[in-house]
Design an enzyme around this catalytic site. Structure first.
Site, PDB file in Angstrom:
ATOM      1  N   THR A 159       0.836  -1.195   0.000  1.00  0.00           N
ATOM      2  CA  THR A 159       0.000   0.000   0.000  1.00  0.00           C
ATOM      3  C   THR A 159       0.876   1.252   0.000  1.00  0.00           C
ATOM      4  OG1 THR A 159      -1.672  -1.185   1.270  1.00  0.00           O
ATOM      5  CG2 THR A 159      -1.854   1.211   1.201  1.00  0.00           C
ATOM      6  N   TYR A 183     -13.050  -5.603  -2.340  1.00  0.00           N
ATOM      7  CA  TYR A 183     -14.141  -5.112  -3.179  1.00  0.00           C
ATOM      8  C   TYR A 183     -15.189  -6.197  -3.405  1.00  0.00           C
ATOM      9  CZ  TYR A 183     -16.930  -3.172  -6.920  1.00  0.00           C
ATOM     10  OH  TYR A 183     -17.995  -2.748  -7.672  1.00  0.00           O
ATOM     11  N   TYR A 213      -2.004 -10.444   5.173  1.00  0.00           N
ATOM     12  CA  TYR A 213      -2.207  -9.034   5.553  1.00  0.00           C
ATOM     13  C   TYR A 213      -3.691  -8.790   5.792  1.00  0.00           C
ATOM     14  CZ  TYR A 213      -1.916  -3.896   4.825  1.00  0.00           C
ATOM     15  OH  TYR A 213      -1.989  -2.534   4.938  1.00  0.00           O
ATOM     16  N   ARG A 235      -9.388  -1.175   4.563  1.00  0.00           N
ATOM     17  CA  ARG A 235      -9.110  -1.016   3.132  1.00  0.00           C
ATOM     18  C   ARG A 235      -9.817  -2.067   2.278  1.00  0.00           C
ATOM     19  NH1 ARG A 235      -5.017   2.565   1.544  1.00  0.00           N
ATOM     20  NH2 ARG A 235      -3.847   3.462   3.274  1.00  0.00           N
ATOM     21  N   LYS A 281       0.336  -9.833   9.144  1.00  0.00           N
ATOM     22  CA  LYS A 281       0.369  -8.397   9.415  1.00  0.00           C
ATOM     23  C   LYS A 281      -1.043  -8.017   9.827  1.00  0.00           C
ATOM     24  CE  LYS A 281       1.008  -3.827   7.370  1.00  0.00           C
ATOM     25  NZ  LYS A 281       1.259  -3.033   6.137  1.00  0.00           N
ATOM     26  N   ILE A 327       5.433  -3.991  10.709  1.00  0.00           N
ATOM     27  CA  ILE A 327       5.608  -3.629   9.305  1.00  0.00           C
ATOM     28  C   ILE A 327       5.223  -2.163   9.236  1.00  0.00           C
ATOM     29  CG2 ILE A 327       4.866  -4.019   6.931  1.00  0.00           C
ATOM     30  CD1 ILE A 327       4.475  -6.953   7.656  1.00  0.00           C
TER      31      ILE A 327
END
Length: 365
Positions: free
Chosen positions: A107, A170, A194, A199, A222, A261
């Site tokens: 990202t 999405y 992750y 997001r 993460k 991270i």
């Protein structure tokens, strides 16, 4: 023309002589054209493009011991192409200040604004130039399992040490679909999962992670949901990196996380190294909070891109839809640098405010 006609005839005759699977049912149309036979199904036809060569091959144990991993920024030239000279300088700063790994094209590195060709090239470049000094973790995740497989095959082929995989965003999927998606990519090599539901729009629930933790290539997670979730995992022996810089000190020293991270380590890698390696340090953690809060007031990487440009270590070039922080916020950053000490930040130039006209916004690149 005659020779072309003969050629066409020969081709047609040959087409009718192609051997077909013994179990195929052949049907002829009334006009004489053939319907394509059903392809024979070959078990395990789509095997991963794996290599058994030892160069850059990294064990899961080597990955899950990393304490400071930087989600590295991707800098640009004025036309929007990668500025590899600036990128290499950023990488050197991470290595000399003790970062043990980098996420390439995440990202923060704006992998979502890259073509896959750019993405794999940057992973390969990082491995080729720095892979002997730092672990290179390529973000090869996608909301399409097909794309994630293909990118991960290519990433490992160019030498990355591990992959970072996000859950399908999405379109989302069921929890069974999450497990199937991750199991498919986990087969290729050491992998960090992750979880950032702000997001993706979908949390990866604990029972999915507990199920995947049995896979030998699962290096860890993460996790961005928070330290209570992190404690649940670490109590069960799952390796975790905090994905939230503002929570990373407590995650590391109070909740059992292996490390962080980090976005902030792009700017102050030495201080983040001290935070992850030096034991509990509430004073340093408090000292870093104004910078961390400033960085994340707008969606990442807007703050980071602006800050690195003000420090003079990257050109003030933004790939849209990202735009720089407004003047008032840039003035705030100058004061933060003075309070923390310029010597703790990357680069050697004096921090600048920059005018609005100094920034280049690129839509096509």
């Amino acid at each position: 023309m005659a020779s072309l006609g003969n050629c066409s005839l020969c081709s047609a005759e040959l087409a009718f002589q192609v051997p077909l699977p013994s179990n195929s049912k052949i049907h002829r149309r009334k006009n004489g054209r053939w319907i394509s036979p059903q392809a024979a199904i070959t078990p395990n036809f789509h095997l991963p493009m794996q290599s058994l060569e030892v160069k850059n091959r990294t064990s899961v144990d080597e990955i899950n011991k990393l304490r400071l991993i930087t989600a590295i920024k991707t800098p640009y030239l004025p036309d929007g192409r990668f500025d590899l000279e600036a990128y290499d300088a950023l990488m050197h700063m991470q290595i000399v200040n003790g970062s043990e790994g980098v996420i390439v094209g995440g990202t923060t590195g704006e992998g979502h604004l890259m073509s896959w060709d750019e993405h794999i090239m940057l992973i390969g470049h990082t491995v080729n130039c720095f892979g002997g000094s730092i672990k290179v973790i390529g973000n090869t995740g996608s909301n399409s399992t097909r794309e994630a497989i293909h990118a991960t095959e290519q990433g490992f082929a160019v030498g990355m040490h591990a992959a970072l995989h996000i859950n399908p965003y999405y379109g989302k999927t069921s929890q069974e679909g999450l497990i199937s998606h991750f199991e498919t990519v986990l087969s290729m090599g050491p992998t960090i999962i992750y979880n950032v539901p702000t997001r993706t729009g979908q949390d990866i629930p604990p029972h999915v992670i507990h199920s995947l933790a049995q896979n030998i290539n699962m290096a860890g997670v993460k996790e961005c949901v928070g330290n209570d979730r992190i404690k649940d995992y670490t109590d069960n022996g799952i390796v975790i990196w905090s994905g939230n810089d503002d929570e990373s000190h407590d995650a590391r020293w109070l909740y059992g996380a292996t490390g962080v991270i980090s976005v902030t380590s792009n700017l102050v890698p030495g201080l983040m190294h001290e935070l992850m390696f030096g034991g509990k340090n509430a004073s340093l953690n408090s000292k870093l909070m104004p910078l961390i809060e400033w960085l994340f007031r707008e969606p990442n990487p807007i703050g980071l891109n602006t800050a690195l440009a003000q420090l003079g270590v990257v050109r003030p070039v933004f790939r849209l839809p990202y735009v720089p922080l407004p003047l008032a916020r840039r003035l705030e950053f100058v004061n933060i640098v003075k309070d923390l000490g310029r010597e703790n930040f990357v680069g050697e130039k004096d921090v600048q405010i920059l005018d609005d006209d100094d920034f280049v916004l690129v839509g096509r690149y």
